[in-house]
Write a protein that holds these residues in place. Structure first.
Motif, mmCIF file in Angstrom:
data_model
loop_
_atom_site.group_PDB
_atom_site.id
_atom_site.type_symbol
_atom_site.label_atom_id
_atom_site.label_comp_id
_atom_site.label_asym_id
_atom_site.label_seq_id
_atom_site.Cartn_x
_atom_site.Cartn_y
_atom_site.Cartn_z
ATOM 1 N N GLU A 155 0.926 -1.020 -0.246
ATOM 2 C CA GLU A 155 0.413 -0.262 0.068
ATOM 3 C C GLU A 155 0.816 1.459 -0.441
ATOM 4 O O GLU A 155 2.059 1.404 0.531
ATOM 5 C CB GLU A 155 -0.740 0.055 1.337
ATOM 6 N N GLU A 156 0.309 1.804 -1.201
ATOM 7 C CA GLU A 156 1.706 3.023 -0.888
ATOM 8 C C GLU A 156 1.076 4.224 0.115
ATOM 9 O O GLU A 156 0.117 3.665 0.709
ATOM 10 C CB GLU A 156 1.244 4.190 -2.061
ATOM 11 N N GLY A 157 1.866 4.642 0.728
ATOM 12 C CA GLY A 157 1.985 5.596 2.027
ATOM 13 C C GLY A 157 2.515 4.670 3.096
ATOM 14 O O GLY A 157 3.416 4.559 3.857
ATOM 15 N N SER A 158 1.450 3.354 3.668
ATOM 16 C CA SER A 158 1.831 3.205 4.838
ATOM 17 C C SER A 158 3.086 1.869 4.687
ATOM 18 O O SER A 158 3.574 1.847 5.583
ATOM 19 C CB SER A 158 0.581 2.212 5.207
ATOM 20 N N GLY A 159 2.833 1.615 3.535
ATOM 21 C CA GLY A 159 4.175 0.499 3.238
ATOM 22 C C GLY A 159 3.880 -1.049 3.257
ATOM 23 O O GLY A 159 4.860 -1.508 3.337
ATOM 24 N N ARG A 160 2.719 -0.933 3.919
ATOM 25 C CA ARG A 160 2.371 -2.456 4.261
ATOM 26 C C ARG A 160 1.795 -3.356 3.162
ATOM 27 O O ARG A 160 1.161 -3.094 1.605
ATOM 28 C CB ARG A 160 0.945 -2.507 5.167
ATOM 29 N N LEU A 161 1.508 -4.468 3.543
ATOM 30 C CA LEU A 161 1.029 -6.018 2.259
ATOM 31 C C LEU A 161 0.007 -6.181 2.095
ATOM 32 O O LEU A 161 -0.932 -5.362 2.712
ATOM 33 C CB LEU A 161 2.222 -7.116 2.827
ATOM 34 N N ARG A 162 -0.588 -5.800 1.310
ATOM 35 C CA ARG A 162 -1.913 -5.631 0.199
ATOM 36 C C ARG A 162 -1.890 -6.729 -0.317
ATOM 37 O O ARG A 162 -1.411 -7.064 -1.600
ATOM 38 C CB ARG A 162 -1.737 -4.221 -0.380
ATOM 39 N N LEU A 163 -3.127 -6.797 -0.635
ATOM 40 C CA LEU A 163 -4.115 -8.275 -1.081
ATOM 41 C C LEU A 163 -4.460 -7.213 -2.345
ATOM 42 O O LEU A 163 -4.801 -6.948 -2.526
ATOM 43 C CB LEU A 163 -5.218 -9.090 -0.510
ATOM 44 N N LYS A 164 -3.821 -7.772 -3.412
ATOM 45 C CA LYS A 164 -3.750 -8.037 -5.270
ATOM 46 C C LYS A 164 -4.593 -8.135 -5.960
ATOM 47 O O LYS A 164 -5.454 -8.658 -6.372
ATOM 48 C CB LYS A 164 -2.772 -7.635 -6.051
ATOM 49 N N SER A 165 -4.415 -10.315 -5.412
ATOM 50 C CA SER A 165 -5.666 -11.313 -6.334
ATOM 51 C C SER A 165 -5.232 -12.464 -5.423
ATOM 52 O O SER A 165 -3.995 -12.683 -4.806
ATOM 53 C CB SER A 165 -4.710 -11.041 -7.383
ATOM 54 N N VAL A 166 -6.140 -13.030 -5.799
ATOM 55 C CA VAL A 166 -6.521 -14.479 -4.854
ATOM 56 C C VAL A 166 -6.151 -16.069 -6.157
ATOM 57 O O VAL A 166 -6.856 -15.563 -7.398
ATOM 58 C CB VAL A 166 -7.271 -15.085 -4.341
ATOM 59 N N HIS A 167 -5.402 -16.398 -6.220
ATOM 60 C CA HIS A 167 -5.372 -17.733 -7.384
ATOM 61 C C HIS A 167 -6.996 -18.436 -7.554
ATOM 62 O O HIS A 167 -7.691 -18.192 -5.945
ATOM 63 C CB HIS A 167 -4.389 -18.651 -7.144
ATOM 64 N N PRO A 168 -7.230 -18.669 -8.852
ATOM 65 C CA PRO A 168 -8.821 -19.503 -8.837
ATOM 66 C C PRO A 168 -9.147 -20.417 -7.235
ATOM 67 O O PRO A 168 -7.522 -21.114 -7.569
ATOM 68 C CB PRO A 168 -8.354 -19.865 -10.298
ATOM 69 N N GLY A 169 -9.563 -20.853 -7.295
ATOM 70 C CA GLY A 169 -9.970 -21.665 -5.927
ATOM 71 C C GLY A 169 -9.732 -20.734 -4.603
ATOM 72 O O GLY A 169 -10.172 -21.988 -3.448
ATOM 73 N N VAL A 170 -9.314 -20.278 -4.033
ATOM 74 C CA VAL A 170 -8.909 -19.478 -3.004
ATOM 75 C C VAL A 170 -9.636 -18.359 -2.646
ATOM 76 O O VAL A 170 -9.394 -17.889 -3.787
ATOM 77 C CB VAL A 170 -7.265 -18.546 -3.625
ATOM 78 N N SER A 171 -9.654 -18.650 -1.859
ATOM 79 C CA SER A 171 -11.223 -17.164 -0.902
ATOM 80 C C SER A 171 -9.827 -16.460 -0.043
ATOM 81 O O SER A 171 -8.936 -16.374 0.279
ATOM 82 C CB SER A 171 -11.744 -17.501 -0.616
ATOM 83 N N VAL A 172 -10.461 -15.156 0.215
ATOM 84 C CA VAL A 172 -9.497 -14.150 0.795
ATOM 85 C C VAL A 172 -9.699 -14.035 2.471
ATOM 86 O O VAL A 172 -8.629 -14.565 2.902
ATOM 87 C CB VAL A 172 -11.090 -12.746 0.291
ATOM 88 N N ASP A 173 -10.622 -15.083 2.783
ATOM 89 C CA ASP A 173 -10.293 -15.837 3.971
ATOM 90 C C ASP A 173 -9.350 -16.822 4.573
ATOM 91 O O ASP A 173 -8.509 -16.764 5.082
ATOM 92 C CB ASP A 173 -12.186 -16.384 4.048
ATOM 93 N N ASP A 174 -9.181 -17.568 2.941
ATOM 94 C CA ASP A 174 -8.006 -18.706 3.389
ATOM 95 C C ASP A 174 -6.758 -17.842 3.227
ATOM 96 O O ASP A 174 -5.960 -18.606 4.135
ATOM 97 C CB ASP A 174 -8.403 -19.506 1.231
ATOM 98 N N THR A 185 -2.097 -16.009 7.058
ATOM 99 C CA THR A 185 -0.684 -15.226 6.815
ATOM 100 C C THR A 185 -1.175 -14.364 8.796
ATOM 101 O O THR A 185 -2.352 -14.411 9.254
ATOM 102 C CB THR A 185 -1.664 -13.333 6.369
ATOM 103 N N GLY A 186 -0.065 -14.705 9.644
ATOM 104 C CA GLY A 186 -0.020 -14.261 10.765
ATOM 105 C C GLY A 186 0.072 -12.834 10.644
ATOM 106 O O GLY A 186 0.458 -12.060 12.462
ATOM 107 N N PHE A 187 -0.093 -11.448 10.262
ATOM 108 C CA PHE A 187 -0.679 -9.927 10.681
ATOM 109 C C PHE A 187 -1.775 -9.255 9.718
ATOM 110 O O PHE A 187 -2.516 -10.487 8.946
ATOM 111 C CB PHE A 187 0.911 -9.513 10.697
ATOM 112 N N ASP A 188 -2.379 -8.368 9.799
ATOM 113 C CA ASP A 188 -3.566 -7.755 9.502
ATOM 114 C C ASP A 188 -2.917 -7.610 7.758
ATOM 115 O O ASP A 188 -1.771 -6.757 8.125
ATOM 116 C CB ASP A 188 -3.751 -6.577 10.287
ATOM 117 N N LEU A 189 -3.813 -8.325 7.063
ATOM 118 C CA LEU A 189 -2.834 -7.448 5.735
ATOM 119 C C LEU A 189 -4.301 -6.014 5.174
ATOM 120 O O LEU A 189 -5.540 -5.761 5.912
ATOM 121 C CB LEU A 189 -3.613 -8.349 4.043
ATOM 122 N N VAL A 190 -3.660 -5.898 4.309
ATOM 123 C CA VAL A 190 -4.504 -3.969 3.484
ATOM 124 C C VAL A 190 -5.549 -4.939 2.878
ATOM 125 O O VAL A 190 -5.280 -5.626 1.820
ATOM 126 C CB VAL A 190 -3.733 -3.298 3.281
#
Length: 252
Positions: free
Chosen positions: A188-207, A212-217
């Motif tokens: 993420e611009e500004g915060s510099g934190r890791l941001r979810l850009k896309s999930v592979h087919p068959g994978v959900s955001v919840d997955d 992941t051991g920390f809060d994603l953007v």
């Protein structure tokens, strides 16, 4: 309907990380990233420079695990690599043992630095790589063991530490993407934190969140990672990786 495997989706995502890079050394660690840079150079990023693994740059596209098969393009002795690195003329994809929310990477040791429980590679070239030229990361098995709240040792410099170190560390610091067997991330611009850009087919955001051991953007909408085209699949399967080595690194 594509019959692409998860490994092939990951390979295309790794290729896309090098899109529009121009004439730059493409250094990719891991089977799937190695497929990705060959695919990118063969298709949409023809100016990428690929090494034979020794001291020459090669034209052409050769099979993974086999000898380089093509024309020698340039002489790249080891001492010249440093000059290119220090001028930002490389985009590397490394494999972190641990990675935090700001892109700090650990490849050195697990546990207390004075008495680690597991000794790994050491920092190697990670500090210079992450400060002097574009850096991406490849994680073949996405889990909370890799994506941690804090790395045990900073080997590759994250966005927060580059900012804290000042202009000299920030000037060429350029973390690009993190590609895993579940998803693609940027920062993420500004915060510099890791941001979810896309999930592979068959994978959900919840997955992804659960692994992941920390809060994603998390954007309001997260698309699926693009599938390989028919031509890309043919290149991967018949030219770049006819032995199917990709499926040994990413299963399912």
């Amino acid at each position: 309907m594509s019959d692409a495997t998860r490994a092939e989706v990951c390979a295309v995502a790794c290729a896309d990380a090098y899109r529009d890079d121009g004439e730059i050394i493409a250094s990719a660690f891991g089977t799937v990233p190695a497929i990705g840079v060959r695919l990118a150079r063969h298709t949409f990023s023809p100016d990428l420079v690929l090494s034979d693994g020794e001291a020459t740059a090669m034209r052409g596209t050769w099979a993974l695990g086999g000898p380089p098969d093509g024309e020698v393009e340039a002489w790249l002795p080891f001492n010249q690599i440093f000059t290119l690195v220090w001028h930002g003329k490389r985009h590397i994809t490394m494999i972190p043992t641990q990675l935090d929310a700001y892109g700090n990477a650990n490849i050195s040791a697990i546990g207390d630095h004075a008495k680690p429980t597991v000794q790994l590679l050491g920092v190697r070239g990670a500090p210079g790589n992450s400060v002097y030229h574009p850096t991406s990361y490849w994680v073949p098995a996405h889990s909370t063991r890799v994506f941690v709240p804090a790395v045990d040792m900073v080997s590759g410099v994250g966005n927060d530490n580059a900012r804290a170190a000042g202009p000299s560390a920030q000037k060429h610091h350029d973390l690009r993407y993190v590609i895993t067997d579940l998803a693609v991330f940027d920062y993420e611009e500004g915060s510099g934190r890791l941001r979810l850009k896309s999930v592979h087919p068959g994978v959900s955001v919840d997955d992804v969140v659960a692994a992941t051991g920390f809060d994603l953007v998390l954007p309001d909408a997260v698309p699926e990672t693009r599938l390989p085209t028919a031509d890309e699949l043919d290149l991967i399967r018949t030219v770049i990786d006819p032995r199917g080595l990709r499926d040994l690194e990413v299963r399912g």
